[in-house]
Design an enzyme around this catalytic site. Structure first.
Site, short mmCIF file in Angstrom:
data_model
loop_
_atom_site.label_atom_id
_atom_site.label_comp_id
_atom_site.label_asym_id
_atom_site.label_seq_id
_atom_site.Cartn_x
_atom_site.Cartn_y
_atom_site.Cartn_z
CB THR A 48 -0.93 -0.02 1.23
OG1 THR A 48 -1.86 -1.07 1.05
CG2 THR A 48 -1.68 1.28 1.42
CE1 TYR A 62 -4.16 -0.09 -0.89
CE2 TYR A 62 -6.02 0.71 0.38
CZ TYR A 62 -4.85 -0.01 0.30
OH TYR A 62 -4.36 -0.64 1.41
CB SER A 95 2.65 -7.95 1.51
OG SER A 95 1.62 -7.86 2.45
CB THR A 128 0.60 -3.30 6.35
OG1 THR A 128 -0.71 -3.35 5.78
CG2 THR A 128 1.22 -1.92 6.17
CG ASP A 129 -2.50 -7.23 4.00
OD1 ASP A 129 -2.81 -6.39 4.87
OD2 ASP A 129 -3.13 -7.34 2.92
CE LYS A 201 -2.93 -4.50 8.27
NZ LYS A 201 -3.02 -4.54 6.79
CD GLU A 322 -5.61 -26.62 27.98
OE1 GLU A 322 -6.37 -27.53 27.62
OE2 GLU A 322 -5.71 -26.04 29.08
C1 SIN Z 1 -1.07 -2.95 2.80
O1 SIN Z 1 0.06 -2.77 2.38
O2 SIN Z 1 -1.48 -2.24 3.78
C2 SIN Z 1 -2.02 -3.96 2.27
C3 SIN Z 1 -1.62 -4.59 1.01
C4 SIN Z 1 -0.37 -5.39 1.12
O3 SIN Z 1 -0.08 -5.97 2.16
O4 SIN Z 1 0.35 -5.46 0.10
#
Ligand code: SIN
Length: 365
Positions: A48, A62, A95, A128-129, A201, A322
């Site tokens: 992103t 997007y 990602s 970020t994923d 995340k 467990e």
């Molecule tokens: C992001 O970057 O926030 C989402 C898409 C990705 O992980 O490439």
């Protein structure tokens, strides 16, 4: 291609030298009289932070991974005040498409660059994923004390109040900082410095998505300075036993999720497909449902390593809590979340198939 809004706002006195934006191409952005500044390389992988939306208010829906490293650097002329920055487009992907092969390619490039005396630190721009996964993988295989900082953005480059430019600035600042050396791979988002092993995340869309629940972040960036308050105690980078230099693939390790009414199908299918390891993301403290336990036992008997992790997201997975791990010959994930346990198990399997050794690694890294 839509370019970030700030692209042409160059700092007074800054001179930009730009080259073609193709995978592997490099680009530099450096202030002319900046010879004493640290040299920081930005490796761009997409996400992103390199995304574009239809309008300035498009913050969902997007397209990720469209803007090249040249434009990312150009959009933040302030970078030239803190480092001599060069850029390389390693990949251009969202990602969720990050693969083991991408990780090996990236790690090898990181190690080559960090071995060069004229490179002082690295920044990796990333979606970020799966950013936390790439960060932990690199934390385990980078062979250098020099700073490596992963950064992304929650809003695309075209959005009102896009977070990418300030995050990139903070990341370069951190990678250029002597204080960041030797602390393992770092993640910076939303002015907060986090440890690769522990950050995750925690939100689909807000700017404060990256958190280290309970154990806490390492520090802040404020006023163009990094402030550190704590460090991860687990071994990383130069202290690990993992070496990717001759690896061309990683062993197949898959994650099976625990939930009410879960059955054996996923475990059986992964083992039949050749999985060498199964991470069981169990409920609570990694409890094993009666219908899943026989499948996991059978997996272990066929040679697959079974790691008990938890889907809860916080706390220690208690060995012999467990489930009787000693008797089952299973491994406990300690505080690693399932996606990071998968990474450690893949690397562990490049070294050993002994559950005793693998358990030691889970308490070491
Ligand atoms: C992001 O970057 O926030 C989402 C898409 C990705 O992980 O490439």
């Amino acid at each position: 291609m839509h370019q970030p809004k700030r692209r042409l706002l160059l700092a007074a006195g800054a001179s930009l030298s730009l080259s073609l934006l193709l995978p592997g191409a490099s680009v530099s952005a450096q202030a002319a009289p900046a010879t004493s500044l640290p040299n920081v390389v930005i490796l761009a992988t997409g996400g992103t932070i390199a995304g574009t939306g239809a309008t300035s208010t498009t913050t969902v829906g997007y397209t990720a991974a469209t803007v090249g490293v040249q434009s990312l650097i150009q959009a933040v002329p302030e970078l030239a005040k803190v480092a001599r920055v060069t850029g390389e487009q390693v990949f251009q992907i969202a990602s969720e498409n990050m693969s083991n092969e991408h990780w090996l390619t990236l790690a090898k490039r990181v190690n080559v660059l960090l071995a060069q005396p004229n490179v002082d630190g690295l920044v990796i721009t990333h979606g970020t994923d799966t950013l936390e996964e790439t960060a932990y993988f690199l934390d385990l295989v980078v062979k250098s004390k020099k700073p490596v900082v992963l950064v992304g953005a929650m809003r695309p480059s075209t959005a009102l109040s896009a977070d990418g430019p300030i995050n990139l600035y903070n990341a370069v600042l951190l990678a250029a900082s002597a204080d960041a050396a030797g602390k393992g791979v770092l993640v910076v988002m939303n002015d907060q410095i986090q440890a690769a092993r522990e950050v995750t995340k925690t939100n689909t869309s807000t700017l404060d998505a990256f958190r280290t629940p309970e154990l806490g972040m390492l520090g802040y960036i404020q006023g163009s300075k990094a402030f550190f308050y704590r460090q991860s105690t687990r071994k990383h980078t130069l202290e690990t036993e993992f070496d990717v230099s001759s690896l061309t693939a990683l062993p197949m390790v898959e994650i099976v999720y625990g939930y009410a009414n879960v059955g054996p199908v996923a475990v059986d299918a992964f083992v039949a497909a050749g999985a060498k390891g199964i991470i069981h993301a169990g409920v609570g403290d990694g409890s094993l449902a009666a219908k899943v336990l026989p499948a996991l036992k059978a997996a272990r008997q066929k040679g697959a390593i079974v790691v008990r992790a938890s889907r809860v997201g916080q706390g220690i997975l208690a060995r012999n809590g467990e489930a009787n791990d000693d008797e089952l010959d299973f491994v406990a994930a300690d505080t690693l979340n399932p996606q990071k346990a998968r990474i450690l198990l893949m690397l562990a399997l490049t070294k050993t198939t002994s559950t005793r050794d693998i358990q030691r690694m889970f308490y070491t890294y």
